[in-house]
Design a protein around this motif. Structure first.
Motif, PDB file in Angstrom:
ATOM      1  N   VAL A  31     -19.285 -18.770  27.378  1.00  0.00           N
ATOM      2  CA  VAL A  31     -19.805 -19.479  28.551  1.00  0.00           C
ATOM      3  C   VAL A  31     -18.911 -19.174  29.748  1.00  0.00           C
ATOM      4  O   VAL A  31     -17.704 -19.450  29.722  1.00  0.00           O
ATOM      5  N   VAL A  32     -19.520 -18.595  30.775  1.00  0.00           N
ATOM      6  CA  VAL A  32     -18.789 -18.218  31.990  1.00  0.00           C
ATOM      7  C   VAL A  32     -19.277 -19.092  33.137  1.00  0.00           C
ATOM      8  O   VAL A  32     -20.419 -18.974  33.589  1.00  0.00           O
ATOM      9  N   GLY A  33     -18.411 -19.990  33.589  1.00  0.00           N
ATOM     10  CA  GLY A  33     -18.756 -20.788  34.763  1.00  0.00           C
ATOM     11  C   GLY A  33     -18.475 -19.998  36.024  1.00  0.00           C
ATOM     12  O   GLY A  33     -17.493 -19.259  36.089  1.00  0.00           O
ATOM     13  N   TYR A  34     -19.328 -20.143  37.018  1.00  0.00           N
ATOM     14  CA  TYR A  34     -19.096 -19.399  38.263  1.00  0.00           C
ATOM     15  C   TYR A  34     -19.243 -20.314  39.474  1.00  0.00           C
ATOM     16  O   TYR A  34     -20.109 -21.194  39.522  1.00  0.00           O
ATOM     17  N   ALA A  35     -18.345 -20.116  40.432  1.00  0.00           N
ATOM     18  CA  ALA A  35     -18.386 -20.810  41.716  1.00  0.00           C
ATOM     19  C   ALA A  35     -18.329 -19.737  42.794  1.00  0.00           C
ATOM     20  O   ALA A  35     -17.260 -19.217  43.117  1.00  0.00           O
ATOM     21  N   LEU A  36     -19.488 -19.384  43.314  1.00  0.00           N
ATOM     22  CA  LEU A  36     -19.612 -18.276  44.253  1.00  0.00           C
ATOM     23  C   LEU A  36     -20.472 -18.692  45.441  1.00  0.00           C
ATOM     24  O   LEU A  36     -21.302 -19.593  45.319  1.00  0.00           O
ATOM     25  N   THR A  37     -20.273 -18.031  46.558  1.00  0.00           N
ATOM     26  CA  THR A  37     -21.160 -18.266  47.697  1.00  0.00           C
ATOM     27  C   THR A  37     -22.552 -17.760  47.347  1.00  0.00           C
ATOM     28  O   THR A  37     -22.727 -16.949  46.421  1.00  0.00           O
ATOM     29  N   SER A  38     -23.551 -18.222  48.084  1.00  0.00           N
ATOM     30  CA  SER A  38     -24.923 -17.785  47.805  1.00  0.00           C
ATOM     31  C   SER A  38     -25.060 -16.279  47.975  1.00  0.00           C
ATOM     32  O   SER A  38     -25.770 -15.612  47.211  1.00  0.00           O
ATOM     33  N   LYS A  39     -24.343 -15.719  48.941  1.00  0.00           N
ATOM     34  CA  LYS A  39     -24.393 -14.268  49.167  1.00  0.00           C
ATOM     35  C   LYS A  39     -23.784 -13.519  47.988  1.00  0.00           C
ATOM     36  O   LYS A  39     -24.340 -12.512  47.509  1.00  0.00           O
ATOM     37  N   LYS A  40     -22.648 -14.010  47.487  1.00  0.00           N
ATOM     38  CA  LYS A  40     -21.994 -13.351  46.359  1.00  0.00           C
ATOM     39  C   LYS A  40     -22.824 -13.508  45.085  1.00  0.00           C
ATOM     40  O   LYS A  40     -22.900 -12.587  44.266  1.00  0.00           O
ATOM     41  N   LYS A  41     -23.455 -14.670  44.904  1.00  0.00           N
ATOM     42  CA  LYS A  41     -24.314 -14.878  43.735  1.00  0.00           C
ATOM     43  C   LYS A  41     -25.438 -13.844  43.714  1.00  0.00           C
ATOM     44  O   LYS A  41     -25.736 -13.245  42.681  1.00  0.00           O
ATOM     45  N   LYS A  42     -26.055 -13.651  44.865  1.00  0.00           N
ATOM     46  CA  LYS A  42     -27.191 -12.727  44.951  1.00  0.00           C
ATOM     47  C   LYS A  42     -26.772 -11.292  44.663  1.00  0.00           C
ATOM     48  O   LYS A  42     -27.470 -10.551  43.968  1.00  0.00           O
ATOM     49  N   SER A  43     -25.610 -10.880  45.169  1.00  0.00           N
ATOM     50  CA  SER A  43     -25.179  -9.489  44.999  1.00  0.00           C
ATOM     51  C   SER A  43     -24.598  -9.225  43.615  1.00  0.00           C
ATOM     52  O   SER A  43     -24.716  -8.127  43.087  1.00  0.00           O
ATOM     53  N   PHE A  44     -23.972 -10.252  43.024  1.00  0.00           N
ATOM     54  CA  PHE A  44     -23.287 -10.052  41.746  1.00  0.00           C
ATOM     55  C   PHE A  44     -24.176 -10.381  40.545  1.00  0.00           C
ATOM     56  O   PHE A  44     -24.276  -9.591  39.593  1.00  0.00           O
ATOM     57  N   LEU A  45     -24.802 -11.537  40.571  1.00  0.00           N
ATOM     58  CA  LEU A  45     -25.609 -11.973  39.416  1.00  0.00           C
ATOM     59  C   LEU A  45     -27.019 -11.391  39.489  1.00  0.00           C
ATOM     60  O   LEU A  45     -28.011 -12.123  39.611  1.00  0.00           O
ATOM     61  N   GLN A  46     -27.081 -10.077  39.425  1.00  0.00           N
ATOM     62  CA  GLN A  46     -28.367  -9.394  39.472  1.00  0.00           C
ATOM     63  C   GLN A  46     -29.061  -9.495  38.114  1.00  0.00           C
ATOM     64  O   GLN A  46     -28.403  -9.685  37.080  1.00  0.00           O
ATOM     65  N   PRO A  47     -30.383  -9.391  38.084  1.00  0.00           N
ATOM     66  CA  PRO A  47     -31.132  -9.543  36.831  1.00  0.00           C
ATOM     67  C   PRO A  47     -30.620  -8.662  35.698  1.00  0.00           C
ATOM     68  O   PRO A  47     -30.543  -9.107  34.545  1.00  0.00           O
ATOM     69  N   ASN A  48     -30.266  -7.412  35.998  1.00  0.00           N
ATOM     70  CA  ASN A  48     -29.774  -6.511  34.943  1.00  0.00           C
ATOM     71  C   ASN A  48     -28.497  -7.022  34.303  1.00  0.00           C
ATOM     72  O   ASN A  48     -28.294  -6.890  33.089  1.00  0.00           O
ATOM     73  N   LEU A  49     -27.611  -7.605  35.115  1.00  0.00           N
ATOM     74  CA  LEU A  49     -26.367  -8.154  34.573  1.00  0.00           C
ATOM     75  C   LEU A  49     -26.663  -9.361  33.681  1.00  0.00           C
ATOM     76  O   LEU A  49     -26.126  -9.477  32.580  1.00  0.00           O
ATOM     77  N   ILE A  50     -27.517 -10.244  34.149  1.00  0.00           N
ATOM     78  CA  ILE A  50     -27.829 -11.459  33.386  1.00  0.00           C
ATOM     79  C   ILE A  50     -28.485 -11.118  32.059  1.00  0.00           C
ATOM     80  O   ILE A  50     -28.152 -11.687  31.012  1.00  0.00           O
ATOM     81  N   LEU A  51     -29.413 -10.158  32.067  1.00  0.00           N
ATOM     82  CA  LEU A  51     -30.105  -9.768  30.831  1.00  0.00           C
ATOM     83  C   LEU A  51     -29.140  -9.123  29.841  1.00  0.00           C
ATOM     84  O   LEU A  51     -29.162  -9.426  28.641  1.00  0.00           O
ATOM     85  N   LEU A  52     -28.298  -8.219  30.322  1.00  0.00           N
ATOM     86  CA  LEU A  52     -27.337  -7.559  29.438  1.00  0.00           C
ATOM     87  C   LEU A  52     -26.350  -8.580  28.885  1.00  0.00           C
ATOM     88  O   LEU A  52     -26.016  -8.546  27.693  1.00  0.00           O
ATOM     89  N   ALA A  53     -25.874  -9.475  29.748  1.00  0.00           N
ATOM     90  CA  ALA A  53     -24.934 -10.494  29.307  1.00  0.00           C
ATOM     91  C   ALA A  53     -25.555 -11.365  28.220  1.00  0.00           C
ATOM     92  O   ALA A  53     -24.915 -11.660  27.200  1.00  0.00           O
ATOM     93  N   ARG A  54     -26.791 -11.750  28.409  1.00  0.00           N
ATOM     94  CA  ARG A  54     -27.477 -12.592  27.427  1.00  0.00           C
ATOM     95  C   ARG A  54     -27.570 -11.889  26.081  1.00  0.00           C
ATOM     96  O   ARG A  54     -27.383 -12.496  25.025  1.00  0.00           O
ATOM     97  N   SER A  55     -27.840 -10.579  26.117  1.00  0.00           N
ATOM     98  CA  SER A  55     -27.958  -9.818  24.867  1.00  0.00           C
ATOM     99  C   SER A  55     -26.619  -9.725  24.137  1.00  0.00           C
ATOM    100  O   SER A  55     -26.584  -9.487  22.930  1.00  0.00           O
ATOM    101  N   LYS A  56     -25.508  -9.903  24.879  1.00  0.00           N
ATOM    102  CA  LYS A  56     -24.177  -9.844  24.282  1.00  0.00           C
ATOM    103  C   LYS A  56     -23.608 -11.233  24.001  1.00  0.00           C
ATOM    104  O   LYS A  56     -22.446 -11.372  23.636  1.00  0.00           O
ATOM    105  N   GLY A  57     -24.412 -12.269  24.199  1.00  0.00           N
ATOM    106  CA  GLY A  57     -23.956 -13.624  23.915  1.00  0.00           C
ATOM    107  C   GLY A  57     -23.187 -14.275  25.046  1.00  0.00           C
ATOM    108  O   GLY A  57     -22.469 -15.248  24.838  1.00  0.00           O
ATOM    109  N   ILE A  58     -23.328 -13.742  26.266  1.00  0.00           N
ATOM    110  CA  ILE A  58     -22.634 -14.301  27.428  1.00  0.00           C
ATOM    111  C   ILE A  58     -23.620 -15.102  28.268  1.00  0.00           C
ATOM    112  O   ILE A  58     -24.686 -14.598  28.631  1.00  0.00           O
TER     113      ILE A  58
END
Length: 339
Positions: A31-58
């Motif tokens: 479980v990775v908690g994140y505290a980011l600005t809305s701009k940083k959330k949009k640029s960093f937490l892209q769909p490809n990252l979230i999907l790959l992370a989920r497949s790895k148990g993150i």
């Protein structure tokens, strides 16, 4: 005492081993908690990252900064990039109270690179071998007050125009990224301190962006400011804003460039620099902006360091970042002594 042919002592030992094994095994879900600005959330937490992370148990979980942090989670890792002083106090207190959670990165270390003077002084203090090239910083001068004194101070410091003008503090605002190029000293009197003045170094118009994620590094080329000839200095004056040339749209990866300009810095040099900076800065998420002086093969200048940069622009960032998170958790459990 025997239980079905097996000693009670043996049963207890086996049960103890099972408990110890379960205690040192990494969790199946991170479980990775994140505290980011809305701009940083949009640029960093892209769909490809979230999907790959989920497949790895993150699992990425948003932190509500309006609620006590200790009431949220539990988290294995916390990533953050907020510049408010209150947040720094909150996350520092959380680090002390929850040493079992990996916080990326310590707020004091982050604040250190938000000051453009201190960030580059660390580079100057590094003792890097010259085997693969020399790493320097441009001559620079900090102006804290009274812009009318700038011409005299620049002359005393031995700096020569053109000069790159940068705000002293990087606070996440658009203004902190506004850069200017000054062709003469007297126009600098119009600028607003505090600021850093850096000598401009001709570098063939190409910048090397070195992304650091833990022990992994990835370097890409970006277009930068073009070289400035002596004749330009004799005919130009004033202070001019210049765009943020290192954005993704300015990629110089697939462009036919002079090899002497496009050649990436040697890998051993980058690995040594990143390793020393990780230790010196106490950070695991940052990038280094480097240039090679025009006409040289191995003279490099670091002109900026950025905390938690735009990783979404880094090739393969999804794989690099998720592997980094998993390795963090694994290494934490590997350090737990087995009784």
């Amino acid at each position: 005492m025997q239980l079905n042919g097996v000693s009670a002592h043996s049963c207890v030992d086996e049960e103890k081993e099972e408990v110890e094994e379960s205690e040192i095994s990494p969790p199946t879900r991170v479980v990775v908690g994140y505290a980011l600005t809305s701009k940083k959330k949009k640029s960093f937490l892209q769909p490809n990252l979230i999907l790959l992370a989920r497949s790895k148990g993150i699992q990425f979980v948003s932190i509500d900064i309006k609620r006590p942090l200790s009431e949220q989670g539990p988290f294995d890792i916390v990533i953050h990039k907020l510049t408010e002083k209150e947040w720094s106090q909150v996350i520092e207190a959380y680090r002390r109270e929850h040493p079992e959670v990996t916080v990326l990165d310590p707020p004091d270390a982050i604040q250190h690179v938000y000051n453009r003077q201190s960030m580059l002084e660390d580079i100057a203090d590094l003792k890097l071998p010259d085997s693969y090239g020399k790493v320097c910083i441009p001559k620079q001068l900090v102006i804290s007050t009274d812009p009318t004194s700038i011409p005299d101070e620049v002359t005393k410091a031995g700096l020569r125009v053109p000069l790159v003008v940068k705000p002293l503090v990087v606070d996440g605002s658009a203004k902190s990224h506004e850069l200017f190029l000054a062709y003469d000293l007297f126009s600098l009197s119009e600028m607003e301190p505090p600021m850093v003045l850096q000598e401009f170094v001709n570098h063939g118009g190409v910048l090397f962006k070195v992304y650091v994620v833990g022990e992994s590094i990835k370097v890409v080329r970006r277009f930068s400011l073009p070289d400035i000839a002596k004749c330009d200095l004799s005919t130009s004056s004033g202070v001019f804003p210049f765009p943020r040339v290192s954005c993704a749209a300015a990629s110089a990866e697939d462009v036919d460039l002079d090899p002497s300009i496009a050649e990436l810095p040697p890998r051993p040099l980058l690995e040594g620099l990143a390793r020393e900076l990780r230790h010196c800065l106490g950070l695991r998420l940052f990038n280094i902006d480097m240039i090679r002086q025009k006409g040289t093969k191995d003279l490099y200048y670091v002109i900026d360091i950025n905390y938690f940069p735009g990783y979404g622009k880094m090739p393969e960032y999804e794989h690099i970042f998720t592997d980094f998170l998993l390795n963090l958790v694994q290494s934490k459990y590997d350090q737990i002594p087995v009784a």
